[in-house]
Design an enzyme around this catalytic site. Structure first.
Site, PDB file in Angstrom:
ATOM      1  CG  ASP A  36      34.958 -17.893   5.465  1.00 30.76           C
ATOM      2  OD1 ASP A  36      34.723 -18.713   4.552  1.00 30.76           O
ATOM      3  OD2 ASP A  36      35.749 -18.153   6.394  1.00 30.76           O
TER       4      ASP A  36
HETATM    5  C1  NOJ Z   1      35.269 -21.460   4.868  1.00 32.13           C
HETATM    6  C2  NOJ Z   1      36.658 -21.234   5.386  1.00 32.13           C
HETATM    7  O1  NOJ Z   1      36.605 -20.509   6.591  1.00 32.13           O
HETATM    8  C3  NOJ Z   1      37.562 -20.510   4.407  1.00 32.13           C
HETATM    9  O2  NOJ Z   1      38.872 -20.548   4.914  1.00 32.13           O
HETATM   10  C4  NOJ Z   1      37.476 -21.098   3.048  1.00 32.13           C
HETATM   11  O3  NOJ Z   1      38.323 -20.399   2.175  1.00 32.13           O
HETATM   12  C5  NOJ Z   1      36.046 -21.044   2.574  1.00 32.13           C
HETATM   13  N1  NOJ Z   1      35.190 -21.798   3.470  1.00 32.13           N
HETATM   14  C6  NOJ Z   1      35.886 -21.598   1.167  1.00 32.13           C
HETATM   15  O4  NOJ Z   1      36.038 -22.962   1.157  1.00 32.13           O
END
Ligand code: NOJ
Length: 813
Positions: A318
């Site tokens: 993430d």
């Molecule tokens: C953080 C989020 O937790 C995740 O769900 C998302 O896909 C990513 N950022 C990318 O934006």
């Protein structure tokens, strides 16, 4: 559809000898062997079998990967492992590197938040034409509930209990994303969410592993079509692996801590279902799991994901999760990067750590180059499978338009997501819903009624609030002068504004960061005034999706924000009949409303067709059929609240005959000041018609354990007749729950193990059959192995988790 729901890809290993025993001639030997085999089967049988993904396994594809890998320098290899956000930011502190230069050196494997033909082609041309090995960039994006055409939020889609709806949303999302240069979506989010204080419950399929797994499969199918090479398929990223939804106290990014049994039995099944459905990538989570961060966790990422489930796609972290491992205090930058890579995280999303600290560690021998090679292989495999090497660019198409077809698709799904929570008759009027022509003047009141931005819902990176038809617009169209409108109050009060101002999410829709401080007293008075002039008042209340839903949007209260509760009470006090439409991405605390408002419709965040879909149900053009995918609490203090509770020795409403007399009053598991039960339980949802359930029948009330362990499926089938006894056609979600009444590890008081959506004309009866076998009956024993033991299952069938029509199944030695 029922058949499709119930046919699942085999994920279990069944041991042949169990079947062969029948042919052993000697009876005593037979019995002995049965015992031995069953004992070992009970502990080892039916464990998960790695399921290779045919999309990524072809010899030709892997030969291309190997040929390319041989030519790559270490820097080029590591370049494949990094992903940068080169457009807008969906997390903190986006890096600001010179991406053109990096792309030309072959040091950017992936980018996120770069959207559209012009922008994606710009970087792709550099990668394809200027870099030495011409490896295409894979562009990823958060396509969560549609790309340009915004559907209801995922929690709402889960409320449809219709995997076909999820598949349709994913399908259109994939087509639109691909046309925008995006071959990879960060979806589906399949985190089991049992605590609505956690704002990300909105992105989830709710609280239940069985429903969550069925929907996980459907999302993957819709995006990938079982064929990544199709021009309109996109690769998914199943997230957030693992158990991100169990953040302690519902606070986002917080740790999770649970037994391995709970992890495997409750939290992992939806990820596994998505992997078994062919998911090409997985996103590792921010949270730690029993002390080990999800983005540096060899147990979840390598042992379970790769070895047990056979996942052969790649894992992306993430956003910044690898760099943030330093905050988990498990090492400095180089150490945490090594830990993440060795644990199985192949790509570093916007962390800028792999790009800077891996090469030196490979050169010094600290990290074997083979670890880097494996990660590169996995990423290249997905790029080849998507045919990015052959079709790296996207043609600039016409500008997006919310065409009638797209609107119809969004409306169809939104119609199915509406949950009628309550529809009590009102004196001299009868049931308020559906609205009849008797209601000449209708007052529409509330801050959600005309709030296009908030009706879209959280995570609408590329959605456009201009496409939204609001409730006000639609009701005006239908009622003309008969509609009176007042906003009533803002979604946030001045106080909320002070707290929230600094933490707004930074998606493209969040352009206006200032919160107007409304004069609530004045606007409430206006609302009361129009209510008194109307025959019925519709209150559209909810949550600001921009401020209070989704990521980094945890709450300690679950009531209406701002002065909305005050507004509701003031309008109810007029004595006019009130219909409450709740527009929010999480279960809110609706206790006061449930006691004082005769009709309540949960409409979630419905997307671009918000107004038409809500109106369809209000006017009875559509008979509501949604069912809650998550329990609605009476009070926030009950959270985490879910129906599949494990038993207690002192149940509040259990059999007290074995307990001392004062137990009923004092020494039981209950709250001093509130009921234990949900206000509106999991699976709940009313209709404008009535459904009756006959006594369920089971074709085999006893089945031998060895047959269940050997994988005979179904070992038994439960059948039930469901009749529409009301006056209008309607769809019912028939639900099957089981309870294992005697197991070596205590089992939940109820667990969903089957569901089917059936449409019934007035007076019509349909027979619904639910197969039961190892997949439905198993649980994890103390050794964290799936098994079935001799026991009796109580089985209920009905229209919610309160189902009472009962039968049973014995599993015998
Ligand atoms: C953080 C989020 O937790 C995740 O769900 C998302 O896909 C990513 N950022 C990318 O934006």
């Amino acid at each position: 559809m029922c058949a499709e729901l119930l046919t699942r890809r085999a994920q279990t290993v069944y041991y042949g000898p169990v079947m062969k025993l029948t042919f052993v001639p000697h009876r005593r030997l037979n019995a002995l062997l049965t015992l031995i085999v069953c004992l070992s089967a009970a502990t080892i049988a039916a464990q998960t079998r790695p399921v290779p993904n045919p999309q990524l396994a072809s010899k030709e594809l892997n030969a291309r990967v190997e040929a390319l890998l041989k030519q790559m320098t270490l820097e080029e290899k590591i370049g494949q492992l990094v992903q940068y956000s080169a457009g807008f930011a969906t997390g903190p502190s986006a890096s600001n590197l010179t991406y053109d230069e990096l792309a030309a050196k072959g040091q950017v494997g992936s980018m996120l938040n770069v959207v559209g033909a012009e922008k994606t082609n710009h970087y792709q041309h550099i990668a394809m034409e200027k870099s030495r090995l011409h490896i295409p960039i894979i562009f990823g994006l958060d396509v969560i509930h549609g790309h340009r055409t915004i559907f209801p939020v995922p929690l709402a889609i889960a409320a449809s209990w219709d995997p076909e709806a999820a598949e349709a949303v994913a399908r259109l999302g994939a087509k639109e994303a691909r046309a925008d240069g995006i071959p990879w979506v960060f979806s589906p989010m399949v985190d089991i969410s049992r605590d609505p204080r956690w704002g990300r419950i909105v992105e989830s399929n709710g609280e239940d592993p069985y429903l969550g797994s069925a929907l996980a499969r459907a999302w993957v199918k819709g995006y990938q079509q079982d064929d990544l090479s199709k021009v309109d398929s996109v690769a998914v990223s199943v997230k957030h692996y693992a158990a991100y939804g169990a953040a302690i106290a519902g606070r986002d990014y917080n740790a999770t801590d649970m037994s391995e049994i709970t992890l495997r039995q409750v939290y992992l099944p939806p990820y596994q279902a998505a992997v078994a459905a062919g998911a090409a990538t997985v996103m590792s989570s921010f949270n730690s799991i029993n002390g080990v961060p999800g983005s540096a966790n060899p147990f979840t990422l390598t042992q379970i994901l790769r070895k047990e489930w056979g996942f052969d796609g790649f894992v992306v972290s993430d956003w910044g999760a690898i760099a943030e491992l330093r905050n988990h205090a498990i090492g400095d930058g180089p150490t945490v990067a090594r830990k993440a890579l060795e644990a199985g995280v192949d790509m570093d999303m916007e962390g800028n750590l792999y790009g800077t600290v891996i090469a030196s560690q490979v050169r010094s021998g600290k990290i074997p180059e083979s670890v880097v090679d494996d990660a590169v292989r996995r990423i290249l495999r997905v790029k080849f499978a998507l045919r990015l090497f052959d079709h790296p660019y996207v043609d600039a198409g016409p500008a997006y338009e919310a065409t009638p077809e797209r609107r119809a698709a969004a409306r169809k799904v939104a119609d199915e997501t509406m949950v009628l929570l309550k529809n009590d008759p009102v004196e001299a009027v009868g049931a308020l819903l559906p609205l009849t022509s008797k209601a000449k003047t209708v007052a529409l009141i509330g801050p959600m009624a005309d709030d296009a931005q908030d009706l879209l819902g959280a995570w609408t990176v590329t959605g456009n609030m201009k496409d939204v038809i609001t409730l006000k617009a639609e009701l005006q169209k239908r009622l003309g002068d008969r509609l009176l409108f007042a906003e009533g109050c803002g979604l946030l009060s001045g106080e909320d504004g002070k707290t929230l101002k600094s933490v707004s999410f930074t998606a493209s829709n969040a352009a206006d960061q200032s919160i107007p401080v409304p004069d609530d007293q004045k606007t409430i008075a206006q609302a009361v005034e129009i209510a008194t002039r109307s025959d019925v008042a519709i209150l559209a209340l909810g949550e600001s999706t921009n401020w209070m839903e989704g990521e980094a949007a945890s709450r300690t209260t679950l009531g209406f924000t701002g002065a909305q509760q005050q507004l509701l009470e003031a309008v109810v006090a007029t004595g006019k009949p009130v219909i409450l439409v709740v527009l929010a991405g999480r279960p809110l605390e609706l206790k006061w409303a449930a006691e004082h408002v005769p009709a309540i419709l949960e409409a979630w965040s419905p997307g671009i067709e918000a107004g038409p879909a809500v109106a369809d149900v209000l006017f009875g053009d559509v008979n509501p059929s949604g069912k809650l995918p998550a329990s609605f609490p009476r009070a926030v203090g009950q959270e985490p609240l879910y129906y599949a509770q494990t038993p207690t020795g002192r149940p509040a409403h259990g059999d007290l005959s074995r307990m001392p007399r004062n137990a009923a009053e004092k020494f039981v598991s209950r709250y001093m000041d509130e009921e234990n039960s949900a206000l509106f339980p999991f699976g709940w949802g009313l209709s404008y018609t009535r459904f009756s359930y006959a006594q369920p029948a089971i074709d085999h009330s006893e089945v031998p354990l060895r047959e269940v362990l050997a994988g005979r499926h179904p070992a038994a089938t439960v059948g039930v007749d469901v009749t529409n006894t009301g006056g209008v056609a309607g769809a019912e979600v028939v639900q099957l729950y089981i309870r294992n009444t005697s197991a070596s590890v205590e089992q939940p008081v109820r667990e969903l193990k089957g569901f089917a959506r059936v449409t019934l004309a007035p007076g019509e009866t349909k027979h619904v059959a639910f197969p039961l076998g190892f997949d439905e009956l198993n649980f994890y024993n103390v050794d964290a192995k799936r098994t079935v033991e001799p026991t009796t299952y109580t089985i209920w069938v009905g229209g919610s988790s309160l189902a009472t029509a009962e039968t049973s199944l014995k599993v015998v030695e």
